[in-house]
Design an enzyme around this catalytic site. Structure first.
Site, short mmCIF file in Angstrom:
data_model
loop_
_atom_site.label_atom_id
_atom_site.label_comp_id
_atom_site.label_asym_id
_atom_site.label_seq_id
_atom_site.Cartn_x
_atom_site.Cartn_y
_atom_site.Cartn_z
N HIS A 72 0.89 -1.32 -0.12
CA HIS A 72 0.07 -0.05 0.04
C HIS A 72 0.95 1.38 -0.01
O HIS A 72 0.23 2.27 -0.32
CB HIS A 72 -1.02 -0.02 1.01
N ASP A 119 -0.04 -7.83 1.48
CA ASP A 119 0.42 -6.36 1.40
C ASP A 119 1.69 -6.19 1.59
O ASP A 119 2.28 -5.90 2.68
CB ASP A 119 -0.47 -5.54 2.66
N SER A 219 3.88 2.89 8.04
CA SER A 219 3.41 1.89 6.97
C SER A 219 4.68 1.34 6.53
O SER A 219 5.69 2.24 5.85
CB SER A 219 2.65 2.47 6.29
#
Length: 274
Positions: A72, A119, A219
């Site tokens: 992502h 992911d 992230s």
């Protein structure tokens, strides 16, 4: 009402007054709650992904030409990878590599976007990182992190690293770290709700009843375990419950051991295109 959101951008604490503003799906600030400053040279494998002047994700060097991050995170065509960064105020020992297009980025073919499994992504850099460079004080400025070999468990005591906002809402100058308890898929599944998008390719960090077990890290950033053979990258920061400041739910990571063949095959296939 519960909401999911992919961890994004930075390590932050959010005041109660801000909870309503972030209680929605999206990309709110990630955070290391109850963390502390990392020692210089403690995590020479971590990189900052920057678009414009802003840090938007973390990543980990796994080879001189390769960075592993979350799928992502790969949303920009062009950005910079900054390696060797410890203090935001001191870039004297950093190595900067430019990503100029999607041709340098590989996102897992089964990643559907947003919150969910698979992911994971790879970034190729044309100019290799200098993994032998030393800082002025003799520490390793940039180094790669080991991928799991299967010799050691992925669960147990681990560490997170990342930059971002501190408790006052300002950007700290120094890389932050946090000790975490890593749990496997089944234990994590039992701690989450039955309809949560958890998959066996995920692992989690969780301390029952503790807020510092939730919403941790940048992230794409690393969750590692220290083994007798060195530091192993066992997880990539993926997603968690929002709002962070009031949840005691587990934080969810992409389990790197589940993608060892994908990583190996992707790098080999890319090499054939060069």
């Amino acid at each position: 009402m519960k909401f999911f959101a992919v961890f994004a951008l930075c390590v932050a604490s959010v005041s109660a007054a801000n909870l309503d503003a972030i209680a929605k799906p999206g990309f709110p600030a990630g955070r290391i709650i109850n963390g502390h400053e990392a020692d210089k040279g403690e995590a020479p494998f971590i990189v900052s992904l920057k678009a414009g002047k802003g840090h938007f994700c973390g990543g980990s060097i796994i080879a001189e030409n390769w960075v592993l991050t979350a799928g992502h995170c790969l949303i920009f065509d062009e950005f910079e990878i900054v390696a060797g960064l410890h203090s935001r105020n001191d870039e004297s020992d950093v190595q900067i590599r430019k990503v100029t297009g999607k041709h340098q980025q590989i996102v897992h073919e089964k990643y559907g976007g947003g919150v969910g499994p698979n992911d994971i992504g790879l970034i190729y850099v044309d100019k290799p990182f200098n993994l032998n460079a030393l800082t002025r004080d003799g520490t390793a400025a940039v180094a790669k992190v080991n991928l799991p070999t299967g010799k050691y468990e992925s669960t147990g005591k681990g560490k997170l690293y990342g930059w971002g906002l501190d408790n006052s809402g300002f950007s700290p100058n120094i890389l932050n770290t946090l000790d975490v308890d890593i749990i496997g898929y089944e234990e994590c599944k039992n701690a989450l709700n039955s309809d949560d998008p958890l998959d066996p390719v995920n692992i989690c960090s969780y301390t029952a009843g503790a807020i510092d077990g939730a919403c941790n890290g940048d992230s794409g950033g690393p969750m590692v375990r220290i083994t007798p053979d060195g530091t192993e990258l066992v997880g990539i920061v993926s997603w968690g419950y929002q709002p962070c400041a009031s949840t005691t739910m587990p934080s969810v990571y992409t389990w790197t051991s589940a993608f060892d063949k994908w990583i190996e095959d992707s790098i080999k296939n890319y090499a054939q295109l060069l």
